[in-house]
Design an enzyme around this catalytic site. Structure first.
Site, PDB file in Angstrom:
ATOM      1  N   LYS A 196       0.840  -1.204   0.000  1.00 48.08           N
ATOM      2  CA  LYS A 196       0.000   0.000   0.000  1.00 48.08           C
ATOM      3  C   LYS A 196       0.871   1.248   0.000  1.00 48.08           C
ATOM      4  O   LYS A 196       1.887   1.321   0.672  1.00 48.08           O
ATOM      5  CB  LYS A 196      -0.898  -0.005   1.247  1.00 48.08           C
ATOM      6  CG  LYS A 196      -1.843   1.181   1.340  1.00 48.08           C
ATOM      7  CD  LYS A 196      -2.763   1.049   2.553  1.00 48.08           C
ATOM      8  CE  LYS A 196      -2.037   1.295   3.850  1.00 48.08           C
ATOM      9  NZ  LYS A 196      -2.955   1.306   5.003  1.00 48.08           N
ATOM     10  N   ASP A 223      -6.852  -5.718  10.218  1.00 47.40           N
ATOM     11  CA  ASP A 223      -6.218  -4.415  10.385  1.00 47.40           C
ATOM     12  C   ASP A 223      -6.620  -3.875  11.754  1.00 47.40           C
ATOM     13  O   ASP A 223      -7.543  -4.409  12.391  1.00 47.40           O
ATOM     14  CB  ASP A 223      -6.645  -3.455   9.270  1.00 47.40           C
ATOM     15  CG  ASP A 223      -5.620  -2.353   9.026  1.00 47.40           C
ATOM     16  OD1 ASP A 223      -4.651  -2.245   9.811  1.00 47.40           O
ATOM     17  OD2 ASP A 223      -5.782  -1.599   8.046  1.00 47.40           O
ATOM     18  N   GLY A 230     -11.680   2.614   2.606  1.00 46.96           N
ATOM     19  CA  GLY A 230     -11.068   2.598   1.277  1.00 46.96           C
ATOM     20  C   GLY A 230     -10.022   1.526   1.099  1.00 46.96           C
ATOM     21  O   GLY A 230     -10.031   0.779   0.095  1.00 46.96           O
TER      22      GLY A 230
END
Length: 328
Positions: A196, A223, A230
């Site tokens: 990412k 997470d 998003g």
């Protein structure tokens, strides 16, 4: 408890439901308190019962209104100390400013350190929290910090409700990879990592690549928290493009806003499971989001701290009575 007359659980404005669940587990009544919000924006807090020589625990997440919630904690710490409490412990299920853990560019504040120091200066003798965004935040406090993990609660939920025999645990980025390996070790499943990139100080990031084999496997994304949804949604779509089958997600803390909930609803994610560390009302009507409670985990920690029992075993696994009370 060894002596229910010596412990008092109070709730700040963002911790009332959580505190009620803690008290239900401990079989005690919550302390009577009041928070007054004046028209010009000032806050006043008040204990409506004596706390002299008591062990006081204040439950308040720093979550969806972090500035007000943080300020309120300071006032509560000061109020209890001035009322001659024997000890004051801040129960902070979600510590929002833990994101500000370093000075990674010029002329910025290390916000996590400022908040930690302020909470202690206001009177906190101990802090109990869960899944700090950066574990080193514990070092910003001089007094003891009990850092709990949502991992066993989330893993037990997925193990109970799904067949994980052909599942891969997915980290959204390299920064969470170490934590993802803890999840994979608990579940005894392999790991994949999303690559990412975040270019600006906003809630948008770009998924560049996925490292690991996900084809023809179910994917379980973990997470610590999400605001916009998003990253989770982009990663889920990337997993689908690379041949993943069913996709699920687990979060330690759920801070999703309205548009974030909508993204999850319209995404390939079949179910998103998180904890009740933040009282987030916008997720109430979601058909994909489910909450499991970590209040019993905090209650068990309070019980052990209050009675001088080690809490280290809670970092590896959760007692059955806690799981039974956690809506799993």
């Amino acid at each position: 408890m060894s002596d229910n007359n010596e412990i008092k659980i109070f709730a700040g404005s963002s911790g009332k439901k959580f505190a009620d669940k803690i008290c239900e587990y401990l079989k005690i009544k919550p302390g009577k308190s009041e928070v007054i919000n004046f028209t010009e924006g000032n806050i006043m807090v008040k204990s409506k019962e004596t706390v002299r020589d008591k062990d006081v625990y204040l439950v308040q997440s720093i979550g969806l209104e972090p500035n007000n919630e943080f300020t309120e904690i300071l006032f509560w710490m000061d109020a209890f100390k001035r009322a001659s409490a024997q000890s004051v412990t801040a129960i902070i299920p979600f510590f929002s400013y833990a994101q500000g853990d370093k000075k990674d560019e010029p002329r910025v504040s290390i916000r996590g350190r400022v908040c930690a120091e302020s909470i202690e200066l206001a009177g906190a003798d101990r802090v109990i929290t869960m899944d700090l965004h950066s574990p080193q935040i514990q070092g910003f406090f001089k007094n003891p910090v009990d850092h709990l993990y949502a991992m066993p609660i989330l893993c037990e939920y997925f193990m109970k409700n799904y067949d994980l025999s052909n599942t891969v645990v997915v980290s959204p980025d390299a920064g969470f990879a170490k934590e993802a390996r803890r999840y994979s070790a608990y579940l005894n499943r392999p790991v994949a990592i999303g690559d990412k990139r975040r270019l600006y100080h906003n809630e948008s990031a770009e998924i560049l690549e996925i490292i690991g084999d996900v084809r023809d496997r179910d994917a379980l994304i973990f997470d610590d928290f999400s605001i916009s949804g998003g990253t989770l949604v982009d990663l889920a779509r990337g997993l689908k493009e690379r041949g993943a089958r069913r996709i699920f997600a687990g979060l330690s803390h759920i801070l999703l806003n309205d548009s974030g909930v909508e993204r999850i609803e319209n995404s390939p994610i079949e179910e998103l499971v998180s904890t009740d560390s933040v009282n987030n009302k916008v997720i109430t009507d979601s058909r994909k989001i489910k909450l499991v409670s970590v209040a019993p985990l905090f209650a068990e920690t309070i019980y052990r701290v209050h009675n001088g029992i080690s809490v280290s075993s809670l970092f590896k696994g959760v007692p059955k009575k806690v799981l039974k009370s956690s809506n799993i």
